[in-house]
Design a protein around this motif. Structure first.
Motif, mmCIF file in Angstrom:
data_model
loop_
_atom_site.group_PDB
_atom_site.id
_atom_site.type_symbol
_atom_site.label_atom_id
_atom_site.label_comp_id
_atom_site.label_asym_id
_atom_site.label_seq_id
_atom_site.Cartn_x
_atom_site.Cartn_y
_atom_site.Cartn_z
ATOM 1 N N GLU A 1 0.841 -1.183 0.000
ATOM 2 C CA GLU A 1 0.000 0.000 0.000
ATOM 3 C C GLU A 1 0.884 1.244 0.000
ATOM 4 O O GLU A 1 1.939 1.270 0.606
ATOM 5 C CB GLU A 1 -0.909 -0.023 1.227
ATOM 6 N N GLY A 2 0.417 2.289 -0.682
ATOM 7 C CA GLY A 2 1.197 3.521 -0.829
ATOM 8 C C GLY A 2 1.028 4.470 0.330
ATOM 9 O O GLY A 2 0.502 4.131 1.383
ATOM 10 N N LEU A 3 1.465 5.661 0.116
ATOM 11 C CA LEU A 3 1.372 6.711 1.126
ATOM 12 C C LEU A 3 -0.068 7.175 1.283
ATOM 13 O O LEU A 3 -0.847 7.169 0.329
ATOM 14 C CB LEU A 3 2.243 7.901 0.723
ATOM 15 N N GLY A 4 -0.406 7.639 2.466
ATOM 16 C CA GLY A 4 -1.729 8.189 2.720
ATOM 17 C C GLY A 4 -1.837 9.614 2.196
ATOM 18 O O GLY A 4 -0.843 10.237 1.801
ATOM 19 N N PHE A 5 -3.048 10.139 2.219
ATOM 20 C CA PHE A 5 -3.299 11.490 1.706
ATOM 21 C C PHE A 5 -2.444 12.535 2.421
ATOM 22 O O PHE A 5 -1.839 13.389 1.788
ATOM 23 C CB PHE A 5 -4.794 11.824 1.838
ATOM 24 N N GLY A 6 -2.383 12.468 3.736
ATOM 25 C CA GLY A 6 -1.597 13.426 4.511
ATOM 26 C C GLY A 6 -0.115 13.353 4.183
ATOM 27 O O GLY A 6 0.565 14.379 4.081
ATOM 28 N N GLN A 7 0.385 12.129 4.009
ATOM 29 C CA GLN A 7 1.797 11.958 3.659
ATOM 30 C C GLN A 7 2.086 12.510 2.264
ATOM 31 O O GLN A 7 3.136 13.111 2.028
ATOM 32 C CB GLN A 7 2.178 10.480 3.728
ATOM 33 N N LEU A 8 1.163 12.315 1.342
ATOM 34 C CA LEU A 8 1.330 12.850 -0.007
ATOM 35 C C LEU A 8 1.318 14.381 0.009
ATOM 36 O O LEU A 8 2.120 15.029 -0.661
ATOM 37 C CB LEU A 8 0.224 12.328 -0.932
ATOM 38 N N MET A 9 0.398 14.944 0.793
ATOM 39 C CA MET A 9 0.332 16.399 0.902
ATOM 40 C C MET A 9 1.626 16.959 1.509
ATOM 41 O O MET A 9 2.182 17.940 1.011
ATOM 42 C CB MET A 9 -0.868 16.824 1.759
ATOM 43 N N LEU A 80 0.448 16.840 -6.256
ATOM 44 C CA LEU A 80 1.013 15.511 -6.010
ATOM 45 C C LEU A 80 -0.024 14.571 -5.419
ATOM 46 O O LEU A 80 -0.178 13.437 -5.889
ATOM 47 C CB LEU A 80 2.219 15.602 -5.073
ATOM 48 N N ALA A 81 -0.740 15.037 -4.416
ATOM 49 C CA ALA A 81 -1.743 14.184 -3.771
ATOM 50 C C ALA A 81 -2.828 13.770 -4.764
ATOM 51 O O ALA A 81 -3.194 12.588 -4.845
ATOM 52 C CB ALA A 81 -2.358 14.902 -2.576
ATOM 53 N N MET A 82 -3.331 14.705 -5.543
ATOM 54 C CA MET A 82 -4.395 14.378 -6.510
ATOM 55 C C MET A 82 -3.874 13.468 -7.623
ATOM 56 O O MET A 82 -4.558 12.542 -8.046
ATOM 57 C CB MET A 82 -4.980 15.652 -7.105
ATOM 58 N N PHE A 83 -2.655 13.698 -8.091
ATOM 59 C CA PHE A 83 -2.074 12.861 -9.124
ATOM 60 C C PHE A 83 -1.964 11.422 -8.631
ATOM 61 O O PHE A 83 -2.325 10.476 -9.338
ATOM 62 C CB PHE A 83 -0.692 13.395 -9.524
ATOM 63 N N GLU A 84 -1.473 11.247 -7.413
ATOM 64 C CA GLU A 84 -1.288 9.899 -6.874
ATOM 65 C C GLU A 84 -2.627 9.221 -6.574
ATOM 66 O O GLU A 84 -2.800 8.041 -6.823
ATOM 67 C CB GLU A 84 -0.439 9.952 -5.614
ATOM 68 N N ILE A 85 -3.576 9.977 -6.044
ATOM 69 C CA ILE A 85 -4.874 9.397 -5.698
ATOM 70 C C ILE A 85 -5.703 9.079 -6.942
ATOM 71 O O ILE A 85 -6.230 7.980 -7.087
ATOM 72 C CB ILE A 85 -5.654 10.325 -4.743
ATOM 73 N N LEU A 86 -5.778 10.032 -7.856
ATOM 74 C CA LEU A 86 -6.602 9.829 -9.049
ATOM 75 C C LEU A 86 -5.930 8.923 -10.073
ATOM 76 O O LEU A 86 -6.597 8.287 -10.882
ATOM 77 C CB LEU A 86 -6.945 11.179 -9.701
#
Length: 88
Positions: A1-9, A80-86
């Protein structure tokens, strides 16, 4: 599993600090070149750089870096967060 939203932000926010600071000198030159009367006052971007440093010192190249960091870092954090999540 990857990084969480907070970590990405946080990652994007921290990446934005050096990114914004590193481009500040080029942005100062560009802004002075494009400013009203800038193209009449200076011959070319190198002239802007040389004369600005000569007249105001090296520190002039970092003018506005704090504001740029405050603008760019949150933008990179969201990107970065949106790119990784979406993109997942």
């Amino acid at each position: 599993e990857g990084l969480g939203f907070g970590q990405l932000m946080l990652s994007g926010l921290l990446a934005g600090i050096p990114a914004a600071a590193l481009v500040t000198p080029m942005d100062v030159v560009k802004t002075r070149w494009q400013a009203v009367g800038g193209m009449d006052k200076y011959k070319d971007p190198m002239d802007v750089l040389q004369r600005s440093v000569q007249e105001e010192g090296m520190e002039v190249l970092m003018t506005g870096w704090g504001a740029r960091v405050l603008r760019v870092s949150p933008q990179l954090a969201i990107n970065l967060a949106m790119f990784e999540i979406l993109g997942s």
